[in-house]
Design a protein around this motif. Structure first.
Motif, PDB file in Angstrom:
ATOM      1  N   ARG A  96      65.320  -3.807  23.005  1.00  0.00           N
ATOM      2  CA  ARG A  96      64.713  -4.876  23.518  1.00  0.00           C
ATOM      3  C   ARG A  96      64.819  -5.579  25.438  1.00  0.00           C
ATOM      4  O   ARG A  96      65.561  -4.602  25.587  1.00  0.00           O
ATOM      5  N   CYS A 136      60.358  -2.508  22.172  1.00  0.00           N
ATOM      6  CA  CYS A 136      60.199  -3.200  20.479  1.00  0.00           C
ATOM      7  C   CYS A 136      58.102  -4.278  20.392  1.00  0.00           C
ATOM      8  O   CYS A 136      58.086  -4.940  21.071  1.00  0.00           O
ATOM      9  N   TYR A 153      53.424  -5.277   7.906  1.00  0.00           N
ATOM     10  CA  TYR A 153      54.428  -4.791   8.129  1.00  0.00           C
ATOM     11  C   TYR A 153      54.957  -4.849   6.773  1.00  0.00           C
ATOM     12  O   TYR A 153      55.604  -5.093   6.249  1.00  0.00           O
ATOM     13  N   CYS A 171      62.801  -3.015   9.988  1.00  0.00           N
ATOM     14  CA  CYS A 171      63.146  -2.688  11.486  1.00  0.00           C
ATOM     15  C   CYS A 171      64.845  -2.776  11.514  1.00  0.00           C
ATOM     16  O   CYS A 171      65.967  -3.556  10.620  1.00  0.00           O
ATOM     17  N   TYR A 231      66.513  -2.272  14.435  1.00  0.00           N
ATOM     18  CA  TYR A 231      67.062  -1.942  15.695  1.00  0.00           C
ATOM     19  C   TYR A 231      66.852  -4.255  16.488  1.00  0.00           C
ATOM     20  O   TYR A 231      66.704  -4.120  16.633  1.00  0.00           O
ATOM     21  N   LEU A 267      66.051  -6.380  14.795  1.00  0.00           N
ATOM     22  CA  LEU A 267      65.527  -7.816  14.003  1.00  0.00           C
ATOM     23  C   LEU A 267      65.479  -7.200  12.346  1.00  0.00           C
ATOM     24  O   LEU A 267      65.084  -6.884  11.647  1.00  0.00           O
ATOM     25  N   CYS A 318      57.943   0.611  20.123  1.00  0.00           N
ATOM     26  CA  CYS A 318      58.489   0.702  19.345  1.00  0.00           C
ATOM     27  C   CYS A 318      57.310   0.060  18.370  1.00  0.00           C
ATOM     28  O   CYS A 318      57.800  -1.194  18.541  1.00  0.00           O
ATOM     29  N   CYS A 372      57.836  -0.518  12.307  1.00  0.00           N
ATOM     30  CA  CYS A 372      57.682  -1.180  11.307  1.00  0.00           C
ATOM     31  C   CYS A 372      56.262  -1.560  10.712  1.00  0.00           C
ATOM     32  O   CYS A 372      56.373  -1.780   9.853  1.00  0.00           O
TER      33      CYS A 372
END
Ligand code: SF4
Length: 495
Positions: free
Chosen positions: A200, A257, A399, A403, A405, A407, A454, A457
């Motif tokens: 993030r 992300c 997608y 997630c 992390y 989301l 990252c 997803c």
């Protein structure tokens, strides 16, 4: 808006001697409202006492002049949150406050930890320190765990030298796994932290006589601060009367992300020094080159699809136009808590401009399709308004993986592309053609290297191992072999 996902959270912090900072935190949170709409909170210190006010709802609903006036102090942090399903309650709002030694600490967290069970087991040995047992730990309590671990260090600590929180952080941070951009205060210091992967964002800014930390550069702009630099992955930044100190607590392995570039961040924010707006326009240009269409008009799904639609129009030479009027007074669709209500939200929020659609072949551009419920209804509305062909273009890949992390995309079974081919999704949506932007082209549009992101997803290749014991449901489509291993590790999970 096409991304029917719940956002990450937003954090803000400021150190400004001689100034009451609550109003600036309010403004900063206002600029970060898109990152979380369920609760908002502010914690301020006047040098002796920390005051915390947090409420459910939007920033403007949560605070008024009376509440802001009660937040006395020149040091403070703020937080906007979108909670996971079932945990939309006041006790989960942030900042989290903990009494420690002779004072207190307050913490705001953006992200999700992936080793909460291990951490809770450590704390479970300390009666009263943490209210959940290890098995009860879920993603809503990971921020509380961090605060509890820090408080534990205070009780283990030596005589106070005014740097207790800094010392506690350097001990606790290396134990955390997953995504965490943190802002913290004690009575005299402001701290900013990014996890070693920098999943993030968190940036440092300078204002007249003070320092600012924020999830996004757009929140610096609103308080008149200028961008200094990003807080580095694996870095702890300490801010006090002596200025800014940088403490490296872990080696950096940057994996920002990539969905921040696609959807989460405001278009007027900069990530890795790149304009998000321009990157999204380049995504649209790449999409036009990869998946051209024979059409009369390119239109966005407002508002998140706007920059990519502009880029698609520019690269394709097809005129840009509006097919929807957006009601600006309705929040993002995911504010509504269940699928049924989410469905009805589309018509409340988007009204088609029939005069601009009737008899036309349209290219509709959106940033992503996550659950697909919203997208399907958008197509229906466009056809009812007279569009004769609908060619849907998505400025990110399918997608497919949840997630872990920060989301909240729900369980894997909720993801439209989890087990459907692009052709099957095209049929499900009822469009004349459908294309998703290739990952390589998406990365190229950011002008940042592949290795810096990252993109789990889209690929299932998680940069930080995800514990399966907490996530069986969300990954129930995985093979038995994966489950046997007990963890999804980066090299295993790529598909
Ligand atoms: S899995 Fe997707 S949404 Fe989550 S951090 Fe990685 S790129 Fe972002």
């Amino acid at each position: 808006m096409g991304s029917d996902v719940r956002d990450a959270c937003g954090v803000f912090g400021i150190y400004a001697p001689g100034h009451m900072v609550a109003n600036q935190i309010y403004l900063g949170l206002f600029a970060l409202q898109h990152r979380g709409q369920e609760s908002a909170g502010i914690a301020c210190s006047d040098g002796d006492t920390i005051t915390v006010i947090k409420e459910m709802g939007l920033v403007a609903q949560a605070f008024d002049d009376v509440k802001l006036a009660a937040l006395d102090g020149h040091i403070g942090i703020g937080h906007v949150r979108y909670s996971t399903t079932g945990s939309s309650e006041w006790r989960n709002a942030q900042p989290i406050f903990r009494s420690v030694a002779d004072g207190g600490i307050a913490l705001g967290h953006n992200g999700n930890l992936t080793n909460t069970t291990e951490l809770a087991e450590v704390l479970g040995t300390l009666p009263g320190m943490f209210e959940h047992s290890a098995t009860e730990v879920d993603s809503t309590s990971d921020s509380e765990l961090i605060a509890a671990l820090l408080a534990q260090e205070f009780s283990n600590g030596e005589d106070s030298d005014g740097r207790d929180l800094e010392r506690a952080l350097t001990t606790v941070l290396p134990k955390l796994s997953g995504a965490f951009s943190l802002v913290l205060i004690d009575e005299a210091h402001l701290f900013g932290v990014r996890d070693p992967h920098g999943i993030r964002p968190l940036v440092l800014g300078r204002t007249d006589g003070g320092w600012v930390l924020a999830s996004e550069t757009a929140a610096l702009d609103i308080v008149g601060a200028h961008f200094v630099r990003e807080v580095e992955p694996g870095e702890l930044v300490a801010i006090d009367a002596a200025g800014v100190r940088s403490i490296r607590y872990a080696d950096p392995t940057p994996n920002l992300c990539i969905f921040e570039f696609v959807y989460i961040a405001r278009p007027d924010t900069q990530l890795y020094g790149k304009s998000v707006h321009l990157a999204r326009q380049r995504m649209g240009e790449e999409l036009a080159r990869q998946a051209p269409a024979d059409a009369d008009m390119v239109m966005p799904v407002p508002e998140s699809g706007v920059p990519a639609a502009q880029g698609y129009s520019r690269a394709s030479g097809i005129a840009y136009g509006d097919g929807f009027v957006k009601n600006r007074y309705v929040g993002r669709t995911f504010i509504q808590p269940d699928q049924r209500q989410r469905g009805s939200g589309v018509r409340i929020k988007l009204n088609p401009i029939a005069a601009n659609l009737s008899g036309k072949k349209v290219v509709v551009v959106d940033d992503s399709i996550v659950r697909g419920t919203t997208t399907r209804q958008i197509i229906t509305v466009l056809r009812e308004a007279g569009a004769v062909e609908v060619h849907f273009r998505v400025s990110s890949p399918p997608y497919r993986w949840p997630c872990f992390y920060g989301l909240d995309t729900g369980e894997r079974a909720d993801l439209l592309a989890a087990d459907m081919s692009v052709g099957e999704i095209q049929d499900f949506l009822g469009v004349d053609s459908l294309a998703y932007l290739d990952l390589d082209r998406l990365v190229a549009a950011t002008e940042v290297g592949h290795e810096s992101f990252c993109s789990a997803c889209f690929t299932g290749n998680y940069p930080v191992a995800v514990p399966l014991q907490d996530t069986k449901l969300v990954l129930e489509n995985r093979s038995a072999a994966d489950h046997d291993f007990g963890q999804i590790l980066p090299e295993q999970s790529a598909q």
